[in-house]
Design a protein around this motif. Structure first.
Motif, PDB file in Angstrom:
ATOM      1  N   MET A 290     -17.673  21.490  13.313  1.00 46.40           N
ATOM      2  CA  MET A 290     -17.040  20.278  12.832  1.00 46.40           C
ATOM      3  C   MET A 290     -16.274  20.610  11.565  1.00 46.40           C
ATOM      4  N   HIS A 291     -15.137  19.966  11.386  1.00 46.75           N
ATOM      5  CA  HIS A 291     -14.304  20.181  10.209  1.00 46.75           C
ATOM      6  C   HIS A 291     -14.292  18.922   9.349  1.00 46.75           C
ATOM      7  N   THR A 292     -13.881  19.074   8.125  1.00 41.38           N
ATOM      8  CA  THR A 292     -13.824  17.951   7.191  1.00 41.38           C
ATOM      9  C   THR A 292     -12.373  17.649   6.847  1.00 41.38           C
ATOM     10  N   ILE A 293     -12.041  16.369   6.824  1.00 43.02           N
ATOM     11  CA  ILE A 293     -10.724  15.919   6.405  1.00 43.02           C
ATOM     12  C   ILE A 293     -10.925  15.046   5.177  1.00 43.02           C
ATOM     13  N   HIS A 294     -10.188  15.345   4.124  1.00 44.78           N
ATOM     14  CA  HIS A 294     -10.278  14.549   2.900  1.00 44.78           C
ATOM     15  C   HIS A 294      -9.147  13.533   2.894  1.00 44.78           C
ATOM     16  N   LEU A 295      -9.489  12.288   2.587  1.00 45.96           N
ATOM     17  CA  LEU A 295      -8.494  11.224   2.515  1.00 45.96           C
ATOM     18  C   LEU A 295      -8.448  10.684   1.088  1.00 45.96           C
ATOM     19  N   HIS A 296      -7.273  10.359   0.641  1.00 39.52           N
ATOM     20  CA  HIS A 296      -7.113   9.710  -0.653  1.00 39.52           C
ATOM     21  C   HIS A 296      -6.861   8.236  -0.381  1.00 39.52           C
ATOM     22  N   VAL A 297      -7.778   7.397  -0.835  1.00 41.65           N
ATOM     23  CA  VAL A 297      -7.708   5.964  -0.580  1.00 41.65           C
ATOM     24  C   VAL A 297      -7.723   5.241  -1.920  1.00 41.65           C
ATOM     25  N   GLN A 298      -6.847   4.254  -2.055  1.00 41.20           N
ATOM     26  CA  GLN A 298      -6.834   3.476  -3.291  1.00 41.20           C
ATOM     27  C   GLN A 298      -8.180   2.787  -3.480  1.00 41.20           C
ATOM     28  N   ASP A 299      -8.596   2.665  -4.731  1.00 42.17           N
ATOM     29  CA  ASP A 299      -9.905   2.097  -5.041  1.00 42.17           C
ATOM     30  C   ASP A 299     -10.094   0.710  -4.433  1.00 42.17           C
ATOM     31  N   THR A 300      -9.073  -0.124  -4.497  1.00 39.00           N
ATOM     32  CA  THR A 300      -9.215  -1.490  -3.979  1.00 39.00           C
ATOM     33  C   THR A 300      -9.417  -1.495  -2.468  1.00 39.00           C
ATOM     34  N   ILE A 301      -8.720  -0.612  -1.787  1.00 36.17           N
ATOM     35  CA  ILE A 301      -8.885  -0.526  -0.333  1.00 36.17           C
ATOM     36  C   ILE A 301     -10.253   0.043   0.000  1.00 36.17           C
ATOM     37  N   TYR A 302     -10.681   1.060  -0.729  1.00 35.32           N
ATOM     38  CA  TYR A 302     -11.990   1.667  -0.492  1.00 35.32           C
ATOM     39  C   TYR A 302     -13.091   0.623  -0.653  1.00 35.32           C
ATOM     40  N   ASP A 303     -13.014  -0.160  -1.711  1.00 36.08           N
ATOM     41  CA  ASP A 303     -14.021  -1.192  -1.939  1.00 36.08           C
ATOM     42  C   ASP A 303     -14.048  -2.195  -0.787  1.00 36.08           C
ATOM     43  N   LYS A 304     -12.872  -2.569  -0.278  1.00 32.07           N
ATOM     44  CA  LYS A 304     -12.810  -3.507   0.841  1.00 32.07           C
ATOM     45  C   LYS A 304     -13.439  -2.905   2.096  1.00 32.07           C
ATOM     46  N   ILE A 305     -13.182  -1.621   2.328  1.00 31.49           N
ATOM     47  CA  ILE A 305     -13.754  -0.940   3.499  1.00 31.49           C
ATOM     48  C   ILE A 305     -15.272  -0.912   3.394  1.00 31.49           C
ATOM     49  N   ILE A 306     -15.780  -0.504   2.256  1.00 36.81           N
ATOM     50  CA  ILE A 306     -17.225  -0.406   2.059  1.00 36.81           C
ATOM     51  C   ILE A 306     -17.874  -1.784   2.208  1.00 36.81           C
ATOM     52  N   ASN A 307     -17.286  -2.800   1.590  1.00 36.40           N
ATOM     53  CA  ASN A 307     -17.861  -4.145   1.643  1.00 36.40           C
ATOM     54  C   ASN A 307     -17.764  -4.781   3.024  1.00 36.40           C
ATOM     55  N   SER A 308     -16.826  -4.321   3.847  1.00 28.41           N
ATOM     56  CA  SER A 308     -16.642  -4.916   5.168  1.00 28.41           C
ATOM     57  C   SER A 308     -17.692  -4.451   6.167  1.00 28.41           C
ATOM     58  N   GLY A 309     -18.290  -3.304   5.914  1.00 28.64           N
ATOM     59  CA  GLY A 309     -19.269  -2.773   6.858  1.00 28.64           C
ATOM     60  C   GLY A 309     -18.634  -2.088   8.054  1.00 28.64           C
ATOM     61  N   ILE A 310     -17.354  -1.801   7.977  1.00 28.61           N
ATOM     62  CA  ILE A 310     -16.643  -1.133   9.076  1.00 28.61           C
ATOM     63  C   ILE A 310     -17.235   0.262   9.299  1.00 28.61           C
ATOM     64  N   ASP A 311     -17.379   0.634  10.563  1.00 30.30           N
ATOM     65  CA  ASP A 311     -17.801   1.990  10.921  1.00 30.30           C
ATOM     66  C   ASP A 311     -16.591   2.903  10.746  1.00 30.30           C
TER      67      ASP A 311
END
Length: 91
Positions: free
Chosen positions: A1-22
């Motif tokens: 398995m390989h790793t991909i690093h993504l740069h995500v804006q803080d506001t979007i990251y917080d929304k993703i985490i709070n949404s519970g999206i897989d």
């Protein structure tokens, strides 16, 4: 398995985490969509419209319809044409 690093804006990251999206599941779906057969995806409403149009054409006897033997012959001829067309294709 390989790793991909993504740069995500803080506001979007917080929304993703709070949404519970897989995130992993959605990312996997996204990657598979990128590697499709090259056909553009269509919205569900467009797919429904196309099916409805096809049903209407069938019910109104508009178009050419084949019985099973005619279809078998048509399919065999189409496959032969495609094989001949792409026999030297380097994909």
């Amino acid at each position: 398995m390989h790793t991909i690093h993504l740069h995500v804006q803080d506001t979007i990251y917080d929304k993703i985490i709070n949404s519970g999206i897989d995130i992993q599941g959605r990312f996997d779906e996204f990657i598979l969509d990128l590697m499709d057969e090259g056909y553009p995806t269509i919205p569900k409403s467009e797919a429904i419209r196309r099916v409805a149009d096809g049903m209407e054409r069938y019910q109104n006897h508009l178009g050419e319809y084949l019985d099973s033997e005619e279809y078998r012959v048509h399919l065999s001829e189409t496959i032969a044409i495609l094989r001949a067309k792409y026999e030297n294709h380097q994909g």
